[in-house]
Design a protein around this motif. Structure first.
Motif, PDB file in Angstrom:
ATOM      1  N   THR A  25       0.687  10.187  18.150  1.00  0.00           N
ATOM      2  CA  THR A  25       0.194   9.953  16.791  1.00  0.00           C
ATOM      3  C   THR A  25      -0.359   8.549  16.579  1.00  0.00           C
ATOM      4  O   THR A  25      -1.428   8.360  15.998  1.00  0.00           O
ATOM      5  N   ILE A  26       0.374   7.540  17.027  1.00  0.00           N
ATOM      6  CA  ILE A  26      -0.098   6.165  16.814  1.00  0.00           C
ATOM      7  C   ILE A  26      -1.138   5.837  17.886  1.00  0.00           C
ATOM      8  O   ILE A  26      -0.851   5.879  19.078  1.00  0.00           O
ATOM      9  N   PRO A  27      -2.360   5.563  17.474  1.00  0.00           N
ATOM     10  CA  PRO A  27      -3.412   5.351  18.476  1.00  0.00           C
ATOM     11  C   PRO A  27      -3.210   4.041  19.244  1.00  0.00           C
ATOM     12  O   PRO A  27      -2.844   3.019  18.662  1.00  0.00           O
ATOM     13  N   GLY A  30       3.584   9.996   3.738  1.00  0.00           N
ATOM     14  CA  GLY A  30       4.093  10.046   5.106  1.00  0.00           C
ATOM     15  C   GLY A  30       5.522  10.546   5.086  1.00  0.00           C
ATOM     16  O   GLY A  30       6.062  10.877   4.025  1.00  0.00           O
ATOM     17  N   PRO A  31       6.150  10.638   6.249  1.00  0.00           N
ATOM     18  CA  PRO A  31       7.537  11.095   6.289  1.00  0.00           C
ATOM     19  C   PRO A  31       8.474  10.048   5.680  1.00  0.00           C
ATOM     20  O   PRO A  31       8.396   8.870   6.029  1.00  0.00           O
ATOM     21  N   LEU A  60       6.431   0.409  11.649  1.00  0.00           N
ATOM     22  CA  LEU A  60       5.040   0.102  11.286  1.00  0.00           C
ATOM     23  C   LEU A  60       4.917  -1.166  10.455  1.00  0.00           C
ATOM     24  O   LEU A  60       3.913  -1.870  10.531  1.00  0.00           O
ATOM     25  N   LYS A  75       2.270  -4.110  10.704  1.00  0.00           N
ATOM     26  CA  LYS A  75       1.370  -4.455   9.605  1.00  0.00           C
ATOM     27  C   LYS A  75       1.567  -5.888   9.126  1.00  0.00           C
ATOM     28  O   LYS A  75       0.614  -6.565   8.774  1.00  0.00           O
ATOM     29  N   GLY A  85      -5.276   1.255  17.850  1.00  0.00           N
ATOM     30  CA  GLY A  85      -5.275   1.269  16.387  1.00  0.00           C
ATOM     31  C   GLY A  85      -5.242  -0.121  15.754  1.00  0.00           C
ATOM     32  O   GLY A  85      -5.055  -0.243  14.544  1.00  0.00           O
ATOM     33  N   VAL A 109       0.849  -1.206   0.000  1.00  0.00           N
ATOM     34  CA  VAL A 109       0.000   0.000   0.000  1.00  0.00           C
ATOM     35  C   VAL A 109       0.876   1.245   0.000  1.00  0.00           C
ATOM     36  O   VAL A 109       1.786   1.367   0.822  1.00  0.00           O
TER      37      VAL A 109
END
Lengths: 412, 454
Positions: B262-264, B116-117, B328, B332, B267, B112
């Motif tokens: 930022t990261i919930p 983003g940075p 991340l 993922k 999430g 995907v």
């Protein structure tokens, strides 16, 4: 788990501005003679512009007439930011609101008490362009507003002393608003929002005119609130390519309520050469509570805009004088005080409104019994210091507004 | 009659010409009051240096809040403000030798692509750190050094590479006057008449950025170089020794930084089947019941917690933070947070948060009393941070502390972006004006950008 930034962006379009020219709506550029008398004309029936000022008085006009006029208007505003001391000027072009009036009726016969009138006028209009890069550009970079109202009118003289009149008001308008968006691309270009649309609305204008004696007259006029609705608006957002899906260009709808105006007007002949006229307007600005833009496509970024305006009902006082210098030449002058409908905390850069004192002068010249020319000049100088609550834009606006106009009237 | 018209015409033309002039508004006079900006030195850490997007680079340094302040000081007689600028052609360099982040598209392990940075280059400009520039460019008015703590500002040899990797600060090595110099001693080379001191974030932030698994919080009390109060007092005493006036910033609640928020925590989005699988994997084998209640939709991630008996892991709770540097792709595609707990290094749990907040309160009490004792202006950066957290507006630009979209923080989630620096500079100006009777205009923050989008 997704950190796609664009899905998170909550930039609100915070600050799209108002559509109309606050008291500017009441600047009364609807007849040169009346303009020269600070906008007083409801109790003093002079010419075909009575179609606008008081349909009840149209039946008192003794001659049929057509007239046309235009007023070159230029406003210049300087803003001084109270926090960062930055100065900005508007670089607005000249705008030319215009008027055309026709009055016709049988001079004798059974219908002689009835007059037909037609008015075409520009009751509000404004052009404001701020200099590039100014500190308030995320609130407004430019606004253009043009309106044309059409008013077919019937006026009936009930008796020698009393006339009534009614006009249907068909309003059309165009507007364009631009502001910068606080998103920047790699070349340093900021995003822009450009909202364009045309608006239509309907209303009416009712008037009553009473002249108990030749020296004195009084008029009462009610112009209804008009809801101008924008159905075919086009919002164009120019943003960095990564954000195009967040700011979808497309249609929008909106509506703006133009306020009702109740006017009581008096006119008194001090002597054969001098007439004084006074109008008091009560303007129903309470109707302008919130400005809404509904976008056809909204995103998490681009939500429908709801801007509190919170205007208040207000008064304007207009005192004018007309003096016959000779049979052919009349001089006019006036002064008006217009109280601002904009409460503290709601002053915006598209119309930095304030309580205003206007000074007006003018001349009328009769070439012959059928052809008249009228000229007027209006000057306003006002300033206001405010901290806009929503924009947190804090500073002083100082405005010069100058309007010079000319009209020709042909009587028959 | 004709001449009368003529006069009226001239009068009218005159009025029209007047009205088409620009209305004049008089600028208020900028005055310095009881402060003297002629020799200004800024002492601080990476925020003071202009570090942003995870690196020190030329354009970031140009918009450091001290440089913006110095620009305003020029209006009241301030002069030169010399910064240890990176070469303008350099990509810049961060503390791990990295290049700065930019916003761009990247494709994750699931294929995907999203915005983003991403690093601006494969590597940062390490050569820029290898060259000392004091002889050619020093001394420096901006003594903000990335990584500096209150306790290290006084450390002699803080920039001496001879101490060995990990025992010196390469950013200071680049700009130090001598191998024995401290940040403070080099600041005093300016013989300042005015100073800004904004130090102490790192005394707690480095611990927090490591999830409490590395570094330690500087104790509030202790001698100079060891404790916060001793260090701050020593720094301020040295800076004010010659009568300089100054302003000191306190420590914001760093747990409101985007790096933490930022990261919930919840999430972890699961389908029912995935939740069932996890519940069958994580069972209490004595009872056969699921250990955690995974369910469809959003769930709390699994984190490492050595204090949990036997398991050493639990689900994260609301109010605890998963750090922005958490890989991340591991979450993922490689079952981190579900079948494997997110390591302690990337999690700031409630006990650690409490320690961080307690330390900040103690630091800020110390800063306040020092400011009072020495007549310094105090910038309540903490209050400003809390206000920004709820959302602020500047001349129509809305900002908050959210990552990227909030518009105030740079892409590392710790340091400010240009407009954020301008807003911070304005807080300093307000405080200086209020304390020293000066009338220094604020920076026009609209001239400074937020995030750059491709």
């Amino acid at each position: 788990m997704n950190l796609n930034i664009t899905k998170l962006i909550p930039f609100a379009i915070l600050s799209l501005p108002i559509l109309l020219h606050a008291q500017g709506f009441q600047v009364n550029l609807q007849g040169q003679a009346q303009q020269a008398m600070a906008g007083a004309g409801t109790g003093f029936i002079l010419d075909g512009s009575a179609v606008f000022f008081n349909p009840g008085g149209v039946s008192f006009l003794t001659e049929n007439s057509i007239s046309a006029g235009a007023t070159a208007t230029i406003g210049n505003t300087t803003f001084l930011d109270a926090d960062n001391n930055s100065l900005a000027h508007t670089v607005s072009p000249v705008s030319t609101p215009f008027t055309a009036y026709a009055v016709y009726g049988a001079k004798d016969g059974p219908l002689k008490k009835l007059k037909f009138g037609m008015g075409v006028y520009t009751p509000f209009g404004s052009v404001v362009t701020w200099q590039p890069g100014w500190t308030g550009r995320f609130a407004l970079t430019s606004m253009k507003l043009l309106s044309i109202f059409y008013q077919p009118t019937l006026s009936y003289k009930i008796c020698d002393k009393l006339g009534v009149g009614a006009g249907l008001v068909i309003g059309t308008g165009n507007l364009e608003l631009k502001q910068d968006l606080p998103v920047v691309d790699a070349n340093g270009n900021y995003g822009t929002a450009d909202l364009k649309g045309s608006a239509t609305g309907y209303g009416y204008n009712l008037g009553l005119f009473y002249r108990p004696c030749s020296k004195f007259s009084v008029g009462l006029d009610y112009r209804s609130q008009i809801n101008m609705s924008v159905s075919d608006g086009s919002a164009i957002f120019t943003v960095p390519s990564a954000l195009t899906s967040n700011f979808p260009s497309g249609p929008f709808s909106s509506s703006v309520s133009l306020p009702s105006v109740i006017t009581l007007g008096l006119a008194d002949s001090i002597c054969s050469r001098l007439v004084l006229a006074l109008d008091v307007n009560y303007i129903g600005w309470n109707c302008y509570d919130t400005l809404k833009f509904n976008y056809k496509t909204t995103t998490s970024t681009l939500q429908d805009t709801r801007l509190p305006r919170d205007y208040k009902n207000t008064f304007a006082f207009r005192l004018g004088a007309q003096y016959h210098l000779t049979d052919k030449v009349v001089a006019r002058a006036g002064i008006s005080v217009e109280l601002t409908p904009v409460p503290d905390g709601f002053v915006t850069p598209e119309l930095p409104d304030a309580n205003r004192v206007n000074y007006t002068i003018g001349l009328g010249y009769k070439f012959c019994s059928r052809l008249l020319v009228d000229a007027s000049y209006t000057f306003e100088d006002f300033s206001r210091t405010d901290k806009n609550t929503a924009l947190v834009l804090n500073g002083t606006y100082k405005t010069y507004l100058s309007a010079a106009g000319l009209s020709l009237t042909y009587k028959f | 009659m004709k001449s009368k018209f003529h006069k009226i015409f001239i009068l009218s033309a005159g009025i029209i010409a007047f009205a088409s002039c620009k209305p004049k508004l008089t600028l208020p006079t900028a005055s310095k009051g009881r402060m003297d900006p002629s020799r200004y030195v800024a002492v601080g850490n990476s925020i003071t240096s202009g570090f942003a997007d995870g690196a020190l680079y030329y354009n970031g340094q140009l918009v450091s809040y001290p440089n913006l302040l110095a620009g305003q000081f020029r209006l009241i007689g301030g002069v030169n403000f010399n910064q240890p600028l990176m070469p303008s052609s350099s990509v810049g360099v961060g503390s791990t030798g990295n290049a700065p982040f930019i916003l761009g598209n990247s494709t994750d392990c699931l294929g995907v692509t999203s915005l983003g940075p991403i690093p601006a280059a494969a590597s940062g400009d390490l050569s820029a750190l290898a060259t000392n520039i004091f002889a050619s460019q020093g001394p420096f008015n901006n003594m903000g050094v990335p990584g500096a703590k209150a306790i290290t500002v006084l450390a002699p040899g803080y920039g001496n590479p001879a101490n060995g990797t990990g025992f010196y600060n390469p950013f200071f090595a680049r700009m130090a006057s001598a191998s024995t110099a401290s940040i403070l001693s080099d600041a005093l080379l300016i013989n300042p008449t005015f100073f800004t001191l904004f130090i102490g974030n790192n005394d707690v932030l480095v611990y927090a950025m490591n999830g409490g698994a590395a570094d330690s919080i500087t104790p509030p009390t202790g001698m100079a170089g060891v404790g916060f109060d001793g260090s701050i007092n020593a720094i301020v005493n040295a800076l004010t020794a010659n009568g300089a006036k100054g302003v000191i910033g306190n420590i914001p609640d760093i747990t409101a930084l985007p790096f933490f928020t930022t990261i919930p925590w919840n999430g972890l989005t699961l389908r029912q089947g995935q939740a069932d699988t996890l519940n069958s994997v994580w069972q209490d084998f004595s009872t056969g019941k699921p250990l955690y209640n995974f369910h469809a939709d959003s769930n709390a991630f699994l984190i490492a917690d050595p204090t949990v008996p036997f398991l050493g892991q639990r689900q994260i709770k609301k109010g605890e933070f998963i750090l922005l540097n958490t890989p991340l792709d591991s979450i993922k595609c490689y079952k981190m947070g579900t079948l494997k707990p997110i390591p302690n290094l990337h999690v700031l749990d409630s006990a650690e948060i409490a320690k961080v907040k307690t330390a900040i309160i103690a630091y800020n009490n110390i800063i306040k009393s020092v400011a009072l004792a020495k007549g310094l202006a105090l910038v309540d950066v903490n209050a400003f941070m809390n206000k920004t957290n709820k959302g602020i507006v500047y001349n129509g630009i809305a900002m908050n502390t959210k990552f990227v979209t909030g518009g105030a923080f740079s892409l590392d989630g710790i340091h400010l972006n240009p407009i954020g620096n301008a807003m911070l500079a304005n807080e300093f100006i307000k405080s200086i004006n209020a304390t020293f009777g000066s009338t220094i205009p604020q920076v026009d923050a609209t001239k400074y950008r937020g995030a750059v989008f491709p």
